[in-house]
Write a protein that holds these residues in place. Structure first.
Motif, PDB file in Angstrom:
ATOM      1  N   PHE A  21       0.934  -1.194  -0.043  1.00  0.00           N
ATOM      2  CA  PHE A  21       0.057  -0.087   0.022  1.00  0.00           C
ATOM      3  C   PHE A  21       0.895   1.340   0.043  1.00  0.00           C
ATOM      4  O   PHE A  21       1.292   1.657   1.189  1.00  0.00           O
ATOM      5  N   ASP A  22       1.077   1.576  -0.976  1.00  0.00           N
ATOM      6  CA  ASP A  22       2.380   2.776  -1.366  1.00  0.00           C
ATOM      7  C   ASP A  22       1.843   4.002  -0.480  1.00  0.00           C
ATOM      8  O   ASP A  22       2.610   4.995  -0.361  1.00  0.00           O
ATOM      9  N   ASP A  23       0.612   4.369  -0.294  1.00  0.00           N
ATOM     10  CA  ASP A  23       0.264   5.561   0.134  1.00  0.00           C
ATOM     11  C   ASP A  23       0.002   5.314   1.697  1.00  0.00           C
ATOM     12  O   ASP A  23      -0.501   6.447   2.429  1.00  0.00           O
ATOM     13  N   LEU A  24       0.445   4.285   2.301  1.00  0.00           N
ATOM     14  CA  LEU A  24       0.430   4.159   4.013  1.00  0.00           C
ATOM     15  C   LEU A  24       1.809   3.982   4.417  1.00  0.00           C
ATOM     16  O   LEU A  24       2.768   3.745   3.733  1.00  0.00           O
ATOM     17  N   ASN A  25       2.032   4.625   5.835  1.00  0.00           N
ATOM     18  CA  ASN A  25       3.048   4.545   6.424  1.00  0.00           C
ATOM     19  C   ASN A  25       3.078   3.141   7.037  1.00  0.00           C
ATOM     20  O   ASN A  25       2.373   2.136   6.892  1.00  0.00           O
ATOM     21  N   HIS A  26       4.402   2.876   7.717  1.00  0.00           N
ATOM     22  CA  HIS A  26       4.451   1.796   8.594  1.00  0.00           C
ATOM     23  C   HIS A  26       3.498   1.446   9.817  1.00  0.00           C
ATOM     24  O   HIS A  26       3.354   0.291  10.034  1.00  0.00           O
ATOM     25  N   LEU A  27       2.653   2.467  10.018  1.00  0.00           N
ATOM     26  CA  LEU A  27       1.316   2.298  11.053  1.00  0.00           C
ATOM     27  C   LEU A  27       0.131   2.120  10.368  1.00  0.00           C
ATOM     28  O   LEU A  27      -0.871   1.931  11.018  1.00  0.00           O
ATOM     29  N   MET A  28       0.213   1.831   9.019  1.00  0.00           N
ATOM     30  CA  MET A  28      -0.841   1.509   8.118  1.00  0.00           C
ATOM     31  C   MET A  28      -1.893   2.584   8.142  1.00  0.00           C
ATOM     32  O   MET A  28      -2.791   2.329   7.665  1.00  0.00           O
ATOM     33  N   ILE A  29      -1.374   3.721   8.372  1.00  0.00           N
ATOM     34  CA  ILE A  29      -2.567   4.865   8.008  1.00  0.00           C
ATOM     35  C   ILE A  29      -1.694   5.724   7.163  1.00  0.00           C
ATOM     36  O   ILE A  29      -0.446   5.508   6.838  1.00  0.00           O
ATOM     37  N   SER A  30      -2.464   6.697   6.638  1.00  0.00           N
ATOM     38  CA  SER A  30      -2.241   7.476   5.486  1.00  0.00           C
ATOM     39  C   SER A  30      -0.924   8.582   5.930  1.00  0.00           C
ATOM     40  O   SER A  30      -1.025   9.140   6.823  1.00  0.00           O
ATOM     41  N   TYR A  40       3.859   9.419  15.522  1.00  0.00           N
ATOM     42  CA  TYR A  40       3.348   8.785  16.199  1.00  0.00           C
ATOM     43  C   TYR A  40       2.394   9.843  17.139  1.00  0.00           C
ATOM     44  O   TYR A  40       1.481   9.346  17.741  1.00  0.00           O
ATOM     45  N   MET A  41       2.442  11.181  16.840  1.00  0.00           N
ATOM     46  CA  MET A  41       1.581  11.932  17.618  1.00  0.00           C
ATOM     47  C   MET A  41       0.155  12.204  16.692  1.00  0.00           C
ATOM     48  O   MET A  41      -0.592  12.833  17.449  1.00  0.00           O
ATOM     49  N   LYS A  42       0.251  11.887  15.686  1.00  0.00           N
ATOM     50  CA  LYS A  42      -0.746  12.430  14.783  1.00  0.00           C
ATOM     51  C   LYS A  42      -2.010  11.199  14.945  1.00  0.00           C
ATOM     52  O   LYS A  42      -1.814  10.201  15.001  1.00  0.00           O
ATOM     53  N   LYS A  43      -3.189  11.723  15.094  1.00  0.00           N
ATOM     54  CA  LYS A  43      -4.193  10.883  15.365  1.00  0.00           C
ATOM     55  C   LYS A  43      -4.601  10.179  14.006  1.00  0.00           C
ATOM     56  O   LYS A  43      -4.696  10.849  12.883  1.00  0.00           O
ATOM     57  N   GLY A  44      -5.123   8.884  13.953  1.00  0.00           N
ATOM     58  CA  GLY A  44      -5.229   8.292  12.491  1.00  0.00           C
ATOM     59  C   GLY A  44      -5.775   6.787  12.924  1.00  0.00           C
ATOM     60  O   GLY A  44      -5.803   6.242  13.934  1.00  0.00           O
ATOM     61  N   HIS A  45      -6.297   6.209  11.931  1.00  0.00           N
ATOM     62  CA  HIS A  45      -6.834   4.835  11.720  1.00  0.00           C
ATOM     63  C   HIS A  45      -6.158   3.973  10.848  1.00  0.00           C
ATOM     64  O   HIS A  45      -5.648   4.339   9.818  1.00  0.00           O
ATOM     65  N   VAL A  46      -6.064   2.533  11.124  1.00  0.00           N
ATOM     66  CA  VAL A  46      -5.731   1.865  10.287  1.00  0.00           C
ATOM     67  C   VAL A  46      -6.591   1.789   9.053  1.00  0.00           C
ATOM     68  O   VAL A  46      -7.882   1.875   9.084  1.00  0.00           O
ATOM     69  N   ASP A  47      -5.814   1.947   7.644  1.00  0.00           N
ATOM     70  CA  ASP A  47      -6.596   2.057   6.607  1.00  0.00           C
ATOM     71  C   ASP A  47      -7.679   0.731   6.437  1.00  0.00           C
ATOM     72  O   ASP A  47      -7.276  -0.396   6.790  1.00  0.00           O
ATOM     73  N   LYS A  48      -8.804   1.124   5.896  1.00  0.00           N
ATOM     74  CA  LYS A  48      -9.899   0.025   5.951  1.00  0.00           C
ATOM     75  C   LYS A  48      -9.533  -0.979   4.821  1.00  0.00           C
ATOM     76  O   LYS A  48      -9.661  -2.130   4.886  1.00  0.00           O
TER      77      LYS A  48
END
Length: 60
Positions: A21-30, A40-48
Motif C-alpha cells: 500500500f504505497d500511500d500508507l506508512n508503517h503504521l498502516m495509516i495515510s 506517532y503524535m498524529k491521530k489516525g486509523h488503520v486504513d480500511k
C-alpha cells in the motif's frame, strides 16, 4: 517492494501473498513523505483496505 517479492520467490514458497500500500506508512495509516517520529503524535486509523485484507486472510 520488489526486494521483498524477490526474497520470498527465492524460497519457492507458493502460499505467500505480498501486498503493498504505497500511500500508507508503517503504521498502516495515510502518510506523506518520509516517516518521522512526529507521525506517532498524529491521530489516525488503520486504513480500511488493510483491515479488509486481514479479515479476508483470517476467514481462509
Amino acid at each position: 517492494m520488489p526486494s521483498i517479492r524477490k526474497r520470498f520467490s527465492s524460497f519457492n514458497i507458493s502460499n505467500v501473498k505480498i501486498l503493498v500500500f504505497d500511500d500508507l506508512n508503517h503504521l498502516m495509516i495515510s502518510g506523506e513523505g518520509k516517516s518521522t517520529p512526529v507521525e506517532y503524535m498524529k491521530k489516525g486509523h488503520v486504513d480500511k483496505r488493510v483491515i479488509g485484507e486481514i479479515a479476508r486472510w483470517m476467514v481462509k
